[in-house]
Design a protein around this motif. Sequence first.
Motif, short mmCIF file in Angstrom:
data_model
loop_
_atom_site.label_atom_id
_atom_site.label_comp_id
_atom_site.label_asym_id
_atom_site.label_seq_id
_atom_site.Cartn_x
_atom_site.Cartn_y
_atom_site.Cartn_z
N GLU A 274 -2.60 66.16 -1.80
CA GLU A 274 -2.00 66.73 -0.58
C GLU A 274 -2.78 66.24 0.65
O GLU A 274 -4.01 66.35 0.68
N PRO A 275 -2.08 65.69 1.66
CA PRO A 275 -2.82 65.20 2.83
C PRO A 275 -3.37 66.34 3.67
O PRO A 275 -2.79 67.42 3.73
N ARG A 276 -4.52 66.09 4.27
CA ARG A 276 -5.11 67.06 5.20
C ARG A 276 -5.47 66.34 6.48
O ARG A 276 -5.77 65.13 6.43
N PRO A 277 -5.42 67.02 7.63
CA PRO A 277 -5.77 66.33 8.88
C PRO A 277 -7.20 65.79 8.82
O PRO A 277 -8.09 66.43 8.27
N ALA A 278 -7.38 64.59 9.36
CA ALA A 278 -8.72 64.01 9.44
C ALA A 278 -8.94 63.55 10.87
O ALA A 278 -8.01 63.55 11.67
N LEU A 279 -10.15 63.17 11.21
CA LEU A 279 -10.48 62.77 12.58
C LEU A 279 -9.99 63.78 13.60
O LEU A 279 -9.34 63.44 14.58
N VAL A 280 -10.23 65.05 13.29
CA VAL A 280 -9.80 66.11 14.20
C VAL A 280 -11.03 66.82 14.76
O VAL A 280 -12.09 66.81 14.15
N PRO A 281 -10.90 67.43 15.94
CA PRO A 281 -12.06 68.14 16.50
C PRO A 281 -12.32 69.44 15.74
O PRO A 281 -11.41 70.00 15.13
N LEU A 282 -13.56 69.89 15.78
CA LEU A 282 -13.89 71.21 15.25
C LEU A 282 -13.71 72.18 16.41
O LEU A 282 -14.55 72.25 17.31
#
Length: 236
Positions: free
Chosen positions: A170-178
């Motif tokens: 299952e894909p998960r968001p990456a390169l995202v801000p915390l």
Amino acid sequence: MCAGIAGQRGRRILLIDHAPEAGRKILISGGGRCNFTNLDVAPDRYLSANPHFAKSALSRYGPQDFLALVDRHRIAWHEKTLGQLFCDGSARQIVRMLLDECAAGGVTLHLGNPIREVRHAGDQFQVEYGVRTAQAPALVIATGGPSIPKLGATDFAYRLARQFGLKIVEPRPALVPLTLPPEEALFRALAGVATPVVARCGAARFAEAALFTHRGCPARRSCRSRPTGGTGRRSA
Ligand SMILES: Cc1cc2nc3c(=O)[nH]c(=O)nc-3n(C[C@H](O)[C@H](O)[C@H](O)COP(=O)(O)OP(=O)(O)OC[C@H]3O[C@@H](n4cnc5c(N)ncnc54)[C@H](O)[C@@H]3O)c2cc1C
């Protein structure tokens, strides 16, 4: 990349994309200059459900191979920091390079065509797109990740994988801000500060700059620190 190489190996290739222009995501990559590879690419830099994939892929095609391709197309580049290589000019040069590689392999491009259906019967795939049907013994799906739908990204590959009974991670968001909730004051006093940090994920360790904002800690493209040196030209 795949179409160009397969075409140059003597396969007859049809490349179908529903976007009106090829490689639109590449155009915005690296702030418009495409961070096209990294001198320190290595299997242990990839966090993956199948770590062996990176080992076998990189043993067959590494950053130096891509750099040789870029040099062959006379695209000027520079090393920014931590082995990151960018075009001196524009990401459009990388798209042009890939299209030229396709042309060298005699690839036929059909752009602006939505794919309606994919079937498999006997030893042939049948792809219905626009008002046409294409038939081939091999089909490569390279629809990328679902980020930035306005550039053409869809979950088509995941739907097709499910249709053919393939297991998917299952894909998960990456390169995202915390991002932090408004009541969280931890980083608020640091808003505006950029500083070198080390981020850990399990056994992996990434060293790069991080920027604190009033909402949290935006992600920065990161890679593991490496010894100084390297073959790239450094920017001023
Ligand atoms: C803002 C941003 C910056 C980035 N910067 C960098 C960087 O500097 N360096 C780097 O290495 N990577 C960067 N990346 C990641 C990089 O862009 C992707 O890894 C790369 O584009 C993936 O290539 P791809 O060919 O697999 O998929 P994509 O480039 O996403 O291409 C997929 C193609 O499939 C087509 N498609 C999708 N669905 C369908 C459908 N149903 N029917 C027909 N066609 C379809 C799309 O139109 C698209 O042309 C960045 C990504 C983003 C979002």
